[in-house]
Design an enzyme around this catalytic site. Structure first.
Site, PDB file in Angstrom:
ATOM      1  N   HIS A 154      -0.044  -1.763 -53.172  1.00 43.03           N
ATOM      2  CA  HIS A 154      -1.196  -1.779 -54.086  1.00 43.03           C
ATOM      3  C   HIS A 154      -1.009  -0.739 -55.185  1.00 43.03           C
ATOM      4  O   HIS A 154      -0.432   0.322 -54.964  1.00 43.03           O
ATOM      5  CB  HIS A 154      -2.533  -1.591 -53.349  1.00 43.03           C
ATOM      6  CG  HIS A 154      -2.746  -0.287 -52.646  1.00 43.03           C
ATOM      7  ND1 HIS A 154      -3.320   0.804 -53.267  1.00 43.03           N
ATOM      8  CD2 HIS A 154      -2.498   0.110 -51.378  1.00 43.03           C
ATOM      9  CE1 HIS A 154      -3.415   1.808 -52.396  1.00 43.03           C
ATOM     10  NE2 HIS A 154      -2.915   1.417 -51.236  1.00 43.03           N
ATOM     11  N   ASP A 157      -3.555   0.550 -57.170  1.00 41.95           N
ATOM     12  CA  ASP A 157      -4.673   1.462 -57.428  1.00 41.95           C
ATOM     13  C   ASP A 157      -4.591   2.692 -56.523  1.00 41.95           C
ATOM     14  O   ASP A 157      -3.883   2.699 -55.517  1.00 41.95           O
ATOM     15  CB  ASP A 157      -6.014   0.754 -57.213  1.00 41.95           C
ATOM     16  CG  ASP A 157      -6.224   0.331 -55.765  1.00 41.95           C
ATOM     17  OD1 ASP A 157      -5.317  -0.305 -55.197  1.00 41.95           O
ATOM     18  OD2 ASP A 157      -7.287   0.661 -55.190  1.00 41.95           O
ATOM     19  N   ASP A 200       0.150   7.018 -52.406  1.00 45.60           N
ATOM     20  CA  ASP A 200      -0.558   5.925 -51.741  1.00 45.60           C
ATOM     21  C   ASP A 200      -1.209   5.104 -52.836  1.00 45.60           C
ATOM     22  O   ASP A 200      -2.257   5.464 -53.323  1.00 45.60           O
ATOM     23  CB  ASP A 200      -1.594   6.483 -50.765  1.00 45.60           C
ATOM     24  CG  ASP A 200      -2.508   5.422 -50.184  1.00 45.60           C
ATOM     25  OD1 ASP A 200      -2.206   4.245 -50.344  1.00 45.60           O
ATOM     26  OD2 ASP A 200      -3.536   5.794 -49.588  1.00 45.60           O
ATOM     27  N   GLU A 230      -7.434  -1.879 -53.742  1.00 43.40           N
ATOM     28  CA  GLU A 230      -7.292  -1.784 -52.276  1.00 43.40           C
ATOM     29  C   GLU A 230      -8.210  -0.714 -51.727  1.00 43.40           C
ATOM     30  O   GLU A 230      -8.845  -0.876 -50.687  1.00 43.40           O
ATOM     31  CB  GLU A 230      -5.832  -1.470 -51.924  1.00 43.40           C
ATOM     32  CG  GLU A 230      -5.492  -1.613 -50.442  1.00 43.40           C
ATOM     33  CD  GLU A 230      -5.670  -0.339 -49.620  1.00 43.40           C
ATOM     34  OE1 GLU A 230      -5.547  -0.413 -48.389  1.00 43.40           O
ATOM     35  OE2 GLU A 230      -5.970   0.737 -50.185  1.00 43.40           O
ATOM     36  N   GLU A 231      -8.288   0.388 -52.446  1.00 44.57           N
ATOM     37  CA  GLU A 231      -9.053   1.539 -51.953  1.00 44.57           C
ATOM     38  C   GLU A 231     -10.563   1.297 -51.961  1.00 44.57           C
ATOM     39  O   GLU A 231     -11.316   2.094 -51.434  1.00 44.57           O
ATOM     40  CB  GLU A 231      -8.725   2.796 -52.789  1.00 44.57           C
ATOM     41  CG  GLU A 231      -7.252   3.195 -52.818  1.00 44.57           C
ATOM     42  CD  GLU A 231      -6.762   3.795 -51.490  1.00 44.57           C
ATOM     43  OE1 GLU A 231      -7.556   3.837 -50.534  1.00 44.57           O
ATOM     44  OE2 GLU A 231      -5.584   4.187 -51.430  1.00 44.57           O
TER      45      GLU A 231
END
Ligand SMILES: [Zn+2]
Length: 403
Positions: free
Chosen positions: A105, A107, A137, A171-172
């Site tokens: 991902h 974001d 991440d 995603e977050e």
């Protein structure tokens, strides 16, 4: 659980390994690979892409995929996320019948206000100043996807599977990009996701089911001084509900939290309404249901005892998954591990990731550990030597040439 000792051919793709990789091409210490990963990770981590504001990174990645000769499209994910970019899907056709997804991902968690993004390199480690997030991440995962895509591009057409790189947004925020993604349209056989914070060698082959829950406690308002006896105290009833239910790690595979509480109003009124939001997690739908039923029974009894009414609203956020040991991506990685000096183990995750959604939508996907450290904090760091090991490992598992 150890993955060692698995055997058997690779389904439908025997013999597409190559001599370079067999003879140490998968070695993680490749200095050129490490340098490329460092350069790219620093560049990506230096470009802001908090959830819903991924535009700049999305454009950058499109350019990188196109430079590899991949066909790139962006879906209309922004229509459901409210962000400024959609999910990127980049495809490199191959002569082997298989279609393989490589996912990460783009974001990150929100930036700390007023501080520049300034990733610092120390040897092979990329870290922060201690005042701003890093966003490895999951930009580390993005770097792995790009490097594997480049290896696929360097592999002769006839010897490579079709590679479908998927880089999601938001995603977050609760896996919003992956939830929007038309996974069936990828027509993929299986996938590898690079968003595991666990050490290299650990494969997340199972993850939890998760539900949001809202408890609404309804009492009766009354003047707090003139006629408090006529009221039903919703805050007192809500407190009794919280006291009556188990919180935290209820069992090894069951977790419950209440994370927010809201209610009441004026100090001279017996409060009539309190709402509390929380979540249930468990590795199977049945165990989650067991937990939920037990909790709701206890909560109901506590509310009733205080003369209040309790209503509960539950919402499934995502389904869990559990890949069997003979699932293709797991088997491939287990078989390729020895040659690159990696010891494999499979682990379960109490957290969620895009991998949960891919599996829920029918694409068997394993989440590969990339050794992230202190994620979602201003102290995050990562060692790109670990990423190089992942690239060598997965590259070998897919029979891709070394660059
Ligand atoms: Zn992540």
């Amino acid at each position: 659980m150890s993955g060692k000792g698995a055997s058997g051919g690779r389904d439908g793709s025997d013999g597409h390994g190559n001599a370079a990789d067999q003879q140490g091409g998968g070695r993680a210490g490749d200095p050129l690979l490490v340098t490329r990963l460092l350069t790219r990770l620093v560049d990506l981590c230096g470009t802001a892409s908090p959830s819903r504001n991924e535009r700049e990174v999305a454009d950058k990645l499109r350019g990188e995929f196109e430079a590899l000769g991949m066909r790139v499209r962006e879906d209309d994910g922004s229509s459901s996320t409210g962000g400024n970019a959609g999910n990127l899907i980049a495809e490199l056709p191959g002569g082997l019948p298989e279609r393989v997804v490589l996912a990460a991902h783009m974001d990150t968690v929100p930036l700390a206000p007023g501080e520049p993004l300034a990733p610092i390199v120390e040897g092979t480690v990329v870290r922060t100043t201690g005042r701003q997030i890093l966003g490895a991440d999951d930009k580390a995962g993005v770097c792995v996807v790009l490097e594997l895509a480049a290896r696929a591009a360097a592999t002769p057409f006839a010897e490579r599977p079709t590679v479908v790189a998927v880089v999601t947004v938001c995603e977050e925020l609760g896996l919003l990009g992956a939830k929007h993604l038309d996974v069936a349209a990828l027509r993929a056989d299986h996938g590898y996701s690079f968003d595991g914070e666990v050490p290299v060698g650990e494969l997340i082959t199972a993850a939890v089911f998760k539900e949001d829950v809202t408890f609404t406690v309804e009492g009766r308002a009354a003047h707090a001084a003139l006629e408090p006896e006529r009221g039903v105290h919703a805050i007192k009833a809500a407190a009794a509900v919280v006291a009556a239910i188990p919180l935290g790690r209820v069992a090894d595979d069951q977790v419950l939290n209440i994370g927010a509480i809201q209610g009441g109003g004026s100090t001279n009124v017996v409060p009539a309404l309190v709402s509390m939001r929380g979540e249930f997690r468990s590795f199977t739908a049945e165990r989650l249901e067991e937990l939920a039923e037990r909790v709701l029974r206890l909560a109901q009894a506590a509310a009733t005892e205080h003369g209040a009414r309790l209503s509960v609203e539950r919402k499934r956020l995502y389904a869990g998954y559990s890949l069997p040991a003979d699932a293709v991506p797991v088997k491939r990685l287990v078989e390729a591990a020895g040659a690159v000096g990696i010891e494999v183990s499979t682990v379960s995750s109490i957290g969620g990731s895009d991998t949960s959604i891919f599996n829920q939508k029918g694409l068997p996907t394993v989440n590969v550990g990339v050794s992230m450290h202190e994620i979602h904090s201003v102290n995050e760091w990562i060692d790109v030597a670990d990423l190089a090991r992942v690239v060598a490992w997965v590259g070998a598992a897919l029979g891709l040439y070394r660059r």
